[in-house]
Scaffold this active site. Structure first.
Site, PDB file in Angstrom:
ATOM      1  N   ASP D  10     -15.321   7.890 -22.657  1.00 40.93           N
ATOM      2  CA  ASP D  10     -15.239   9.129 -23.442  1.00 40.93           C
ATOM      3  C   ASP D  10     -15.260   8.785 -24.941  1.00 40.93           C
ATOM      4  O   ASP D  10     -14.410   9.242 -25.698  1.00 40.93           O
ATOM      5  CB  ASP D  10     -13.968   9.910 -23.070  1.00 40.93           C
ATOM      6  CG  ASP D  10     -12.687   9.147 -23.376  1.00 40.93           C
ATOM      7  OD1 ASP D  10     -12.731   7.888 -23.362  1.00 40.93           O
ATOM      8  OD2 ASP D  10     -11.646   9.773 -23.610  1.00 40.93           O
ATOM      9  N   ASP D  15     -13.300   3.154 -27.542  1.00 39.53           N
ATOM     10  CA  ASP D  15     -14.437   3.047 -26.629  1.00 39.53           C
ATOM     11  C   ASP D  15     -15.630   2.407 -27.337  1.00 39.53           C
ATOM     12  O   ASP D  15     -16.372   1.607 -26.740  1.00 39.53           O
ATOM     13  CB  ASP D  15     -14.869   4.426 -26.119  1.00 39.53           C
ATOM     14  CG  ASP D  15     -13.770   5.245 -25.496  1.00 39.53           C
ATOM     15  OD1 ASP D  15     -12.870   5.697 -26.232  1.00 39.53           O
ATOM     16  OD2 ASP D  15     -13.809   5.443 -24.268  1.00 39.53           O
ATOM     17  N   ASP D 245      -9.049   0.533 -25.011  1.00 41.58           N
ATOM     18  CA  ASP D 245     -10.248   0.316 -24.204  1.00 41.58           C
ATOM     19  C   ASP D 245     -10.811  -1.087 -24.413  1.00 41.58           C
ATOM     20  O   ASP D 245     -11.386  -1.687 -23.489  1.00 41.58           O
ATOM     21  CB  ASP D 245     -11.312   1.355 -24.569  1.00 41.58           C
ATOM     22  CG  ASP D 245     -10.877   2.768 -24.213  1.00 41.58           C
ATOM     23  OD1 ASP D 245      -9.874   2.921 -23.485  1.00 41.58           O
ATOM     24  OD2 ASP D 245     -11.542   3.710 -24.659  1.00 41.58           O
TER      25      ASP D 245
HETATM   26 CA   LIG Z   1     -11.498   5.973 -24.004  1.00 39.19          CA
END
Ligand SMILES: [Ca+2]
Ligand SMILES: [Ca+2]
Ligand SMILES: [Ca+2]
Ligand SMILES: [Ca+2]
Lengths: 323, 323, 323, 323
Positions: D10, D15, D245
């Site tokens: 996401d 990320d 992440d």
């Molecule tokens: Ca994430």
């Protein structure tokens, strides 16, 4: 003035030792143990009454009134499967004598708590080492009860979601989650929590010390403990000898026991499928709620060991309650 | 022997009329109203006490002890938004006189209930027309309380999931869901439920009858009712005049009121997001649980109307309590 | 234009009859049954596929694509204890022939639903007579799916808290409560609910009629129904022959079936201990939510009986689908 | 054979850096990044798609297919109040260029996941660093999906009840609790969890290192990170620079990152009032459930720092992915 205290208990292996310490401090004049109130939990409240009387008898102290309290959790009775303290709360030992429960007060523990706290407003601390049913009932019967205590020491709950009775809950809180919720929600006096993680992770006492040192004392207290904990000591259920209620008693008697603590907002999950009875701590300050509890994070284990020996009436003990 | 009864109430508009009926039956010697216990609900328990005294004063009857009970729901206090009965439970009417609450007993309602029921085991019925907090506390304080009542008449709960305070819950049960759960779980004596669906669907009394017939009586009872229900009558909140607690009182006084009923297992949802406080009835006999309640399905509305006039001291009333 | 419809089904005794009616209407050119999508529910989705094929075979109609759908409820698989429709969904009858499931589409039912509804936006109605897993998945895979249906007919849920699988829940909703919640929460097209109370209280068809009249037809449809319902007819589990999915099919085919209905806001309880899967209906207009469903309250039972015979290919039937 | 991996994300600040590391390993031929699947979470799935394309563009790598996935949590959409990553997931930075989302695949991410995993059964690992909606949908659409992955690396959940979005829940799990529950319930391949407590307590990287060392690189990757994290770096929301992440990506690429781990049974609370979305870990081995996850307890922070610089294309990096 000597600090007044009521201990609310579901005696219980560790409760017995906790009582020994409180009674010792009472005997030495450091605290005024104005009452012992009993509550269901480790076993039925009737067994708890018997165990309390037997514990008192081992100390030779008389005159501390004992009140019988709640027989059941508020909403749902807790059903034991494999009771850790034995079916009778005292290791299912067969004793030669019968506990003289005729000494019990007629008044219900909840009414006793309310009466005493109202008679000495702001003066009585409560050391609660069983399910919190009596305290919750007192708070619901008397809207002023919560504000008239002096302070509250609780053995119960958990701080990291580690369970000892369900996957995520500690015994005392899980046994009566609504009571624990009510007490944490309504407390307004200093409230100190000795939670499960502290007991099993940060208060290691070796089985050897338990058996040889504490168990080797030739006192009625030590002998009673050895009998009721005989199965526990044989099985060595945990890697070390676990103490719980004793820590709460020690922390009340001697503030030096607490070497690290922090203030948090905490509440109790009631509706979780996995987490019912879990203490929920706002570690991340996510809510806007004000702290309502002081969580004990670390204790002075050597000091506690000294206090255990002293509480078990070790004649060699040099421990002194600080004045 | 004259049947003994205690009414547990959060007076309240309909509670006042219910009390008038029970006091009338008491006055006529058909029942022995041994106590009125008050409970939070429609308003604070302090307001309820005032309203109870005022209701008693309107009847001229003295000597019925009034006990102050629980100030809060067991687990979570109910927060009123738009209290149906007004903020003071009596339509926020400004009265010329002050309720003489000095007549209240010193004993807590819960202790009073326990003492009275233990003094007359199996003899006292309870008509509970408010949140069930007092009864639940009594059941938790005294393990034998539930079995020592004679019977229990409850206005509360719902039978078809129809809500009047939330989407799926009735006020008295929703106000203290845990108390309702405890009472239904532990009841062992005949327990008659007057639920919300009965009140709003099967007991239609026209506003005209309320205003002209009942409201037209020149009695202190009717005058008090007219004052406290003045806003309610003005707004005509519902298509007909709704009565609730009156039905429970009538059903207790005169069994002829109940024209259809059925026995069911029922409990209370505690954890539902939408259904918290809803009475859950095993209509389909899906569980193996034995019936624990008698649900009133239909009533003789004309008989109830006669009883209302009689209860309001109508001098033309020909209603007689059956012997 | 002929109305397009997809039936989503967990065939199933009543599903089979419902399919017969829809296929008959399709055969007669009144509707365009563009697909049958299968879903777990009464039995595994693999059994449902077999049953669907067998049902189709009894009608002699070919060319309606059948899609295999969800094998499990969204969050928690439903565990059957005593499956009402037999372990295989078809009364555990031993058939002489094997269902030719090679006719099944390769595409997943959820992808099929999404593709078809996107190809014909606003044109396809869905008659959902099993757990709502496929529809919920379609709504979650395609944010526009809900708005591109034409209308939705659901057999499922309850309106008065009457359960047929748990104390308070109906089978289709309870089997996948989250799916039912998602569908009711996201529906934006006309959504008609045939709930459990309607089926068991307001659509009485005698066992005699079922056995002699419907069961006496010498058609493949009637013969299949007689075989799969043989245990059900023998036991007479309910006082009358209960139909469920048939009502939803009938209501879709012929609006004259619905003689009384009302619009409500409805949702599904997910977290209730007793009420999980219960449809929660805002009967009292307590919430501010806009109505999202039309609840069928009464049906023309005689008309439905005519449609059942017609659907079972009764050569004497005079029933005509209204144009 | 080069290990195949799909990253489900996401994107999101952390990320993006995680993607840089995975793409670097892909570019160097150590892994085969067969797809990037997007999911709602830090922002809408449409924004996530844009952010993914922009992240890819910064690396200059082309040919990795990007699939658009779930737009909403399964049961209840998550409502952002103060999105940590900005409303657009990329710090609400105004970019000069528009993301070319025309490169997105037409196939839905869930169908893409199912197709790829079925094409290469047992060969594809999934690194899931957003809410687990796509994986849960894939498990519900295809009953064999769970067993056909090779392994699963998840950033999400918590191990000590510490919340970062509610009092007791971590963002990725809380955002779609049912999805997290489904994934943990159904996982049968090795499943590695990087939970919140690891990230905020045991992976301290100073703001100075972030700003000067990583931020000082003159590469497109570093420049993009500096732009999207500019507010975050300015506010220094936490005492150190938090990475989440990135740890999951590093642990997948280089097993040396994990210096301590343990196996546990874990699930997700769905119904708790305070604990909804909390990962429930059976620390005390209270249940009889077999371990289903490997929880990363400690990581080699210096190694991760090396990997971060390498992932950001630092020309001085000497980091080598182990073969
Ligand atoms: Ca994430
Ligand atoms: Ca204890
Ligand atoms: Ca009332
Ligand atoms: Ca069906």
């Amino acid at each position: 003035m000597i600090p007044k205290v009521i201990v609310d208990t579901d005696v219980g292996l560790d409760d017995a030792m906790a009582l020994f310490m409180l009674i010792k401090a009472h005997k030495e004049g450091h605290i005024d143990l104005v009452a012992i109130t009993t509550v269901h939990g480790n076993t039925t409240v009737d067994n708890v009454c018997k165990n309390t009387v037997r514990t008192l008898e081992a100390t030779g102290v008389t005159g501390i009134p004992v009140f019988k309290g709640a027989h059941s959790s508020l909403v749902e009775p807790f059903i034991h499967k494999e009771p850790f303290h034995g079916w009778d709360g005292f290791g299912d030992v067969v004793f030669e004598t019968v506990s003289d429960v005729s000494i019990l007060e007629e008044e219900h523990a909840v009414n006793g708590l309310i009466r005493l706290v109202n008679t000495h407003p702001g003066e009585i601390s409560i050391v609660a080492v069983g399910p919190l049913t009596n305290l919750a009932l007192a708070m619901r019967m008397d809207p002023m009860f919560a504000s008239k205590m002096k302070s509250l020491y609780i053995m119960g709950g958990n701080t990291e979601g580690v369970g000892n009775i369900t996957i995520a809950a500690e015994f005392n809180f899980h046994c009566d989650p609504e009571a624990a919720f009510i007490v944490l929600k309504n407390t307004v006096v200093p409230t100190v929590i000795v939670a499960w993680e502290l007991c099993y992770k940060h208060c290691e006492i070796s089985w050897e010390w338990r058996k040889k040192k504490l168990g080797g004392l030739n006192t009625p207290q030590s002998q009673l403990l050895n009998r009721i904990e005989s199965q526990y000591m044989e099985k060595e259920t945990f890697p070390t000898w676990l103490i719980c209620d004793q820590i709460a008693a020690a922390a009340y008697i001697d503030p030096g026991v607490i070497t690290r603590s922090s203030e948090h907002f905490a509440t109790v999950e009631l509706t979780g499928r996995f987490t019912r009875g879990m203490m929920v701590v706002d570690h991340g300050k996510i809510t806007k709620e004000k702290p309502n509890v002081t969580i004990v994070e670390r204790v002075d284990v050597e000091l506690i060991k000294d206090m255990l020996l002293w509480g078990a009436d070790d004649s060699n003990s040099t421990y002194k309650v600080p004045v």
